[in-house]
Structures are given as C-alpha cells and as structure tokens.
Design a protein around this motif. Structure first.
Motif, PDB file in Angstrom:
ATOM      1  N   ARG A 139       6.200 -27.278   3.573  1.00 20.19           N
ATOM      2  CA  ARG A 139       4.943 -27.849   3.098  1.00 20.19           C
ATOM      3  C   ARG A 139       4.516 -28.967   4.023  1.00 20.19           C
ATOM      4  O   ARG A 139       5.340 -29.616   4.670  1.00 20.19           O
ATOM      5  CB  ARG A 139       5.090 -28.374   1.662  1.00 20.19           C
ATOM      6  N   GLN A 144       2.471 -32.186  -1.304  1.00 14.04           N
ATOM      7  CA  GLN A 144       3.024 -30.838  -1.363  1.00 14.04           C
ATOM      8  C   GLN A 144       4.549 -30.862  -1.343  1.00 14.04           C
ATOM      9  O   GLN A 144       5.208 -30.091  -2.040  1.00 14.04           O
ATOM     10  CB  GLN A 144       2.497 -30.017  -0.180  1.00 14.04           C
ATOM     11  N   PRO A 329     -10.893 -17.975   2.591  1.00  6.38           N
ATOM     12  CA  PRO A 329     -11.190 -19.052   1.636  1.00  6.38           C
ATOM     13  C   PRO A 329     -12.691 -19.220   1.429  1.00  6.38           C
ATOM     14  O   PRO A 329     -13.476 -19.148   2.382  1.00  6.38           O
ATOM     15  CB  PRO A 329     -10.580 -20.292   2.298  1.00  6.38           C
ATOM     16  N   PRO A 337     -10.261 -23.060  -0.641  1.00  9.80           N
ATOM     17  CA  PRO A 337      -9.154 -23.082   0.329  1.00  9.80           C
ATOM     18  C   PRO A 337      -7.819 -23.436  -0.311  1.00  9.80           C
ATOM     19  O   PRO A 337      -6.783 -22.864   0.050  1.00  9.80           O
ATOM     20  CB  PRO A 337      -9.608 -24.150   1.335  1.00  9.80           C
ATOM     21  N   GLU A 341      -4.562 -20.983  -0.343  1.00 12.16           N
ATOM     22  CA  GLU A 341      -3.279 -21.420   0.215  1.00 12.16           C
ATOM     23  C   GLU A 341      -2.160 -21.244  -0.799  1.00 12.16           C
ATOM     24  O   GLU A 341      -1.066 -20.763  -0.473  1.00 12.16           O
ATOM     25  CB  GLU A 341      -3.400 -22.883   0.659  1.00 12.16           C
ATOM     26  N   SER A 344      -1.296 -17.627  -1.176  1.00 12.23           N
ATOM     27  CA  SER A 344      -0.519 -17.109  -0.045  1.00 12.23           C
ATOM     28  C   SER A 344       0.959 -17.441  -0.206  1.00 12.23           C
ATOM     29  O   SER A 344       1.830 -16.675   0.236  1.00 12.23           O
ATOM     30  CB  SER A 344      -1.057 -17.672   1.272  1.00 12.23           C
ATOM     31  N   ARG A 345       1.286 -18.585  -0.844  1.00 11.17           N
ATOM     32  CA  ARG A 345       2.687 -18.894  -1.129  1.00 11.17           C
ATOM     33  C   ARG A 345       3.226 -17.980  -2.224  1.00 11.17           C
ATOM     34  O   ARG A 345       4.358 -17.503  -2.158  1.00 11.17           O
ATOM     35  CB  ARG A 345       2.816 -20.366  -1.548  1.00 11.17           C
ATOM     36  N   LEU A 353      -3.891 -15.155   5.388  1.00  8.37           N
ATOM     37  CA  LEU A 353      -5.085 -15.993   5.346  1.00  8.37           C
ATOM     38  C   LEU A 353      -5.821 -15.914   6.676  1.00  8.37           C
ATOM     39  O   LEU A 353      -5.226 -16.109   7.737  1.00  8.37           O
ATOM     40  CB  LEU A 353      -4.723 -17.451   5.048  1.00  8.37           C
ATOM     41  N   GLU A 355      -8.970 -17.687   8.733  1.00  8.81           N
ATOM     42  CA  GLU A 355      -9.729 -18.938   8.680  1.00  8.81           C
ATOM     43  C   GLU A 355     -11.199 -18.708   8.369  1.00  8.81           C
ATOM     44  O   GLU A 355     -11.844 -19.514   7.711  1.00  8.81           O
ATOM     45  CB  GLU A 355      -9.593 -19.694   9.999  1.00  8.81           C
TER      46      GLU A 355
END
Length: 408
Positions: A139, A144, A329, A337, A341, A344-345, A353, A355
């Motif tokens: 992270r 985070q 995003p 966004p 994110e 995606s984890r 992802l 951009e």
C-alpha cells in the motif's frame, strides 16, 4: 419459526432473495426489510412480505463512497427512516423471531440491537482488500498502510458483533476471510458467495463464429452515472484495432437504451435494420458490431472473452467466471478512482486498471498475447468468488444446523 431478512443495497437484496428462495418451504414465517431503497428485488418472492418502512434515499446508498451526499440523505429523512427500522427489528426480536443480516455492519448492528438470535452474510468486506494467499498487499499512503491495523478487514467492533452469543453463524464471502475470522473464534463457515448464483446463460444472444473477439461492456446500473461511464467505455472501444469484434453491452433493466444508442450514433455507429426494440438494439461500425441488451445479462457474461467494466457486482461476477476485466476509473458516485483501486485489490490479477480510455487497447493486446496470464486469471477469479450454489448451501446450513434450535 419466524425469520426476518435485513439487507442494505440492491446487490444485497438479490443475494438475500437467493437464500430465501430455498428457505420458503421449511420456514413458515418469512419477512424482509430492505434497509436501503425500496427492495424491488424482493418482488421475485411475492409470498414474502416487506415489513416496516422503506424509502429511496437521494444518494442511492453510496454515502460511504461520497460523504458529500450524506446531507442530502439527512434532508431526505434518513434519521427518521433508521429510527423506524430500529423499532421494526426490535419488535421482531420481542416476538421471538430470528434475523438473517445480509450486507455490512448496518444490518449486522440492527440484528444485534433487535435482541434476537441472528446470522450474518458478509457481502461487503474481504481480506483480499488487505492481503492475498502470499501475504500483505503493498500500500502507498500511511492511511492505506494502517487500514488493517486490527489484524483483519473487519474492525474490532464488527468482530464483537460476530462473536456475540446471539450470533449463531457468519457466512463470509470467501475462504481467506473465513479463515481469518475463525482466529477470533467467530462461527464463520465458508459456503461460497451467492453472488455467483443464477448466472446460467439464457440463450438470448447467439454465440459468434470462431475468430471473433467478444468484448463485454459493463457501464454500471445507476443513472446518470452509467451514461457518463458509457462515454468513457466507447472512447476505449474506438481505440481498438481488432477485427472482427463483437461488443456485448449489458444494460441494467432500470435504464433506458435510447441514451446509449444516441451516443453510439453520434460516434459513427449505424443501427442495423430490424434489430431495434425496447430490450435490444444492434449497431455496426466497420468490422465491429455492438449489441445493447437489457435482457441478456447472463449471456453477456458467459459469451464475453474479456470486459471493459465500470460496475460493482457485475464486474465481480464476470471475473468469477474466470475472465479478465479492464476498469477505467470514473467520476462516481460509485465507480470513482478510489472504488476502482479497492476493487482491483479485491479481485487481484483478474481486474486490470487502465488510467484512461486510450490505455485500454494496450491492455487488450497484452492479454491476447499472454496465455499463461489468462490461465492465472481464470484460476484466480474462480478461487476468489467461489462456485455457484452458495445461496442454497447457506439455506441448507441454516435449516439443518440453526433453525431446529431456534424457538418461536
């Protein structure tokens, strides 16, 4: 035997329905209370009444993603709604009923507050947000890094609600989360994720000939965000230099197809004569076809080789079938966004992802040339989302292990 199901969101309502479908015969007194929105998913079970007060909030239930919408919900009567719902569940507890809480800490807390015995289906949180089978995820920011300060994605007060003597069983969404919760002597059982139930193809959309790349498009289910997401998705599609290409756009039944079709026409797509209705519209551009459908969601998931996805549950379901998804995003309120994110984890290598829309073409080319990566993605998605049939397995567990001991 009386059972009240609490759920807090459209996706949670659908999961609740899948469990209740299997409980209707052995349990003679079922009721539901959707805590967010009007609970339209429960219309599939007309014999199960909605009790208590329900109301659609301005935020659509996304105040945890966009706190600026909290004021609108408060003005819309959020506190009065919550007070009424608390009174309903407490009355249910006084009458000796059992509560099945589906979602996050909100239904879990109300279940505890009722004074009744309860079970919890945890749909919102997963240890995959913090770690995978190989250990902690890297992270960036200090916040985070502290996100898992208590040793689990579930915070101590949430775990306390799950270890309370009246909490009979907890059904986490995956095995990794189950094993983590069991360390605190929480009665957690891994029976899979009901999100993957009832996704069998319906045969509404015909398979394409060999050699055609099928690209599933998932713009989300809420207006007006889905229409803004659609523009970003189309910008990505326009960069693809792949032919032949068939795009399958899964549009939520609550949305109108015409705004999606209008954007297509404005960007050079031509309607195909004889293929336009309220439920499906077909367009063509060069060597590409585009099907907009409000009734072929399951087919879009199964026929797609990969997806451009700006959705929540639909993206997870696509990935759960062992397929790669590419996310762009957006501006929100859901698919921001930060949401992308976090997703995606949750989904690991199955969700890539990009951009911006222009970056999607490179991701698609890379995936098509990397068979080992596609094999990794297939195994990863099935492991994280589980096998179909979880709703029935959860219902069977409740019937055999919990309900015989519940009075009322």
């Amino acid at each position: 035997m009386k059972l009240l199901c609490l759920s807090n969101g459209h996706g949670e309502d659908i999961i609740a329905v899948r469990i209740l479908q299997h409980l209707r015969t052995p349990v003679n007194n079922l009721a539901a209370l959707p805590l967010v929105g009007e609970g339209k998913a429960y219309q599939q079970l007309p014999d199960i009444p909605i009790i208590g007060r329900v109301q659609k909030m301005p935020s659509g239930g996304f105040i945890y993603m966009d706190s600026s919408q909290l004021l609108g919900d408060l003005k819309g009567g959020l506190l009065q709604l919550l007070y009424s719902q608390v009174q309903t569940v407490r009355q249910w507890g006084k009458e000796g009923g059992f509560i099945l809480a589906v979602g996050d800490i909100v239904p879990l807390f109300l279940a505890w507050l009722s004074g009744a015995e309860y079970a919890f289906v945890g749909t919102a949180k997963s240890e995959y947000y913090l770690r995978d089978e190989n250990g902690q995820l890297s992270r960036q920011s200090w916040w985070q890094k502290w996100e898992g300060w208590s040793g689990s994605v579930y915070l101590p007060w949430e775990r306390w609600l799950m270890t309370h003597p009246r909490c009979r069983v907890v059904f986490p969404r995956d095995r990794l989360t189950t094993e983590t919760l069991q360390r605190w002597s929480i009665p957690a059982v891994d029976l899979g994720n009901p999100m993957m139930d009832n996704l069998e193809p319906g045969g509404i959309i015909a398979p394409s000939p060999p050699g055609v790349l099928n690209l599933t498009l998932l713009p989300g289910s809420r207006s007006p965000e889905a229409y803004e997401n659609w523009r970003l998705i189309l910008a990505a599609v326009s960069q693809l230099k792949i032919s032949p290409l068939r795009c399958l756009a899964a549009i939520a039944p609550s949305l109108d197809l015409d705004p999606f079709g209008s954007v297509l026409k404005a960007t050079g797509w031509v309607p195909v004569d004889g293929h336009t209705s309220k439920e499906q519209q077909l367009f063509q551009r060069d060597q590409m076809t585009m099907l907009l459908t409000r009734e072929g969601f399951n087919d879009c998931l199964h026929l797609g080789d990969m997806a451009i996805a700006m959705a929540g549950t639909a993206t997870e379901q696509f990935v759960g079938l062992g397929k790669p998804a590419i996310a762009i995003p957006g501006k929100g309120p859901q698919f921001t966004p930060a949401f992308a994110e976090a997703q995606s984890r949750l989904l690991g290598p199955s969700l890539i992802l990009a951009e911006n829309p222009q970056a999607v073409a490179g991701v698609v080319r890379s995936l098509l040339q990397d068979s080992p990566q596609l094999a990794t993605i297939a195994a990863n998605g099935r492991r994280r989302l589980g096998e179909a049939g979880a709703g029935d397995r959860i219902a069977d567990y409740l019937i055999s292990q919990i309900f015989p001991n519940v009075k009322g």
